[in-house]
Motif scaffolding. Structure first.
Motif, short mmCIF file in Angstrom:
data_model
loop_
_atom_site.label_atom_id
_atom_site.label_comp_id
_atom_site.label_asym_id
_atom_site.label_seq_id
_atom_site.Cartn_x
_atom_site.Cartn_y
_atom_site.Cartn_z
N THR A 17 17.85 13.11 -11.55
CA THR A 17 17.80 14.54 -11.23
C THR A 17 16.43 14.83 -10.63
O THR A 17 15.47 14.08 -10.83
N PRO A 18 16.29 15.96 -9.90
CA PRO A 18 14.98 16.32 -9.36
C PRO A 18 13.91 16.39 -10.43
O PRO A 18 12.78 15.98 -10.21
N ASP A 20 13.78 14.67 -13.19
CA ASP A 20 13.41 13.30 -13.52
C ASP A 20 12.50 12.72 -12.46
O ASP A 20 11.54 12.00 -12.76
N GLN A 21 12.81 13.02 -11.20
CA GLN A 21 12.01 12.50 -10.10
C GLN A 21 10.57 13.00 -10.18
O GLN A 21 9.62 12.25 -9.95
N LEU A 22 10.40 14.27 -10.52
CA LEU A 22 9.05 14.82 -10.64
C LEU A 22 8.29 14.13 -11.75
O LEU A 22 7.09 13.85 -11.63
N GLU A 39 3.99 13.02 -2.46
CA GLU A 39 5.39 13.41 -2.57
C GLU A 39 5.56 14.52 -3.59
O GLU A 39 6.33 15.47 -3.39
N ALA A 43 6.91 18.35 -2.87
CA ALA A 43 8.09 18.84 -3.57
C ALA A 43 7.84 20.11 -4.38
O ALA A 43 8.78 20.85 -4.67
N THR A 44 6.58 20.36 -4.73
CA THR A 44 6.30 21.47 -5.66
C THR A 44 5.31 22.52 -5.15
O THR A 44 5.20 23.60 -5.73
N SER A 86 9.31 19.97 -19.07
CA SER A 86 9.56 19.35 -17.77
C SER A 86 8.26 19.20 -16.98
O SER A 86 7.27 19.90 -17.24
#
Length: 199
Positions: A17-18, A20-22, A39, A43-44, A86
């Motif tokens: 999931t996004p 998890d990727q973060l 990256e 993304a953030t 998270s």
């Protein structure tokens, strides 16, 4: 074969999931992986900058605070604990804290400036009252001067109203410097006493 189960019989975890990727990107960043950090930033950054902008309400400052937040994220990525929340929440908390710090710093600076201005402020004075007071003082001095002996009055007028030095007063009055100083000193004492009594 049921596609929902992996070859070992367990459930298929599916694609990451996004969130998890973060978390993965954060872990890699903690190990000094610059590519992972870039990256993570891509993304953030938009969301974190948006949060910061809502707090500081100034676009230029929001950009500065966002960069400060990512600098801290890069330095402290190893502190991220997925068990406590998270990755995005962790990033946003840092951004929010930085933004609040900036606002508080700006407010404190404004208060210091206002306090300084208040302390330096000279309240407007009543020029009429000031003129009347000066006139009254002048009358008191003139009245007090009449109570001096002629030699004292002459020495005082030369020294304090004429602006001459003791040596110059002595020369003008053809007196020894010591005598001129004595007349000035005695005259000032009588002048002070006379003005003090009138007050």
């Amino acid at each position: 074969m049921d596609p929902s189960h992996a070859a070992d019989g367990g459930p298929d975890p599916g694609p990451a999931t996004p969130a998890d990727q973060l978390a993965v990107l954060l872990k890699r960043s903690a190990r000094g992986d610059r590519a992972a950090f870039a990256e993570l930033y891509d993304a953030t950054a938009a969301r974190l900058h948006g949060l910061v902008l809502r707090v500081v309400r100034d676009r230029a400052q929001a950009e500065e605070v966002t960069q400060e937040a990512y600098l801290e994220i890069w330095r402290t990525a190893a502190r991220f604990d997925p068990a406590r929340g998270s990755a995005l929440s962790w990033l946003m908390t840092i951004g929010h804290r930085k933004a609040v710090d900036r606002v508080r710093s700006a407010e404190a600076s404004t208060r210091r400036e206002e306090t300084y201005q208040h302390r330096q402020h000279v309240p407007p004075h009543d020029e009429t009252a000031e003129a009347a007071h000066a006139s009254l003082e002048a009358r008191r001095v003139r009245a007090a001067l009449t109570g001096l002996t002629e030699v004292q009055r002459e020495a005082i007028q030369l020294a304090y109203f004429g602006g001459y030095t003791h040596t110059e007063v002595a020369a003008m009055l053809d007196l020894p410097v010591g005598t001129a100083k004595t007349r000035i000193r005695d005259g000032l004492i009588r002048l002070r006493d006379a003005i003090g009594v009138e007050r």
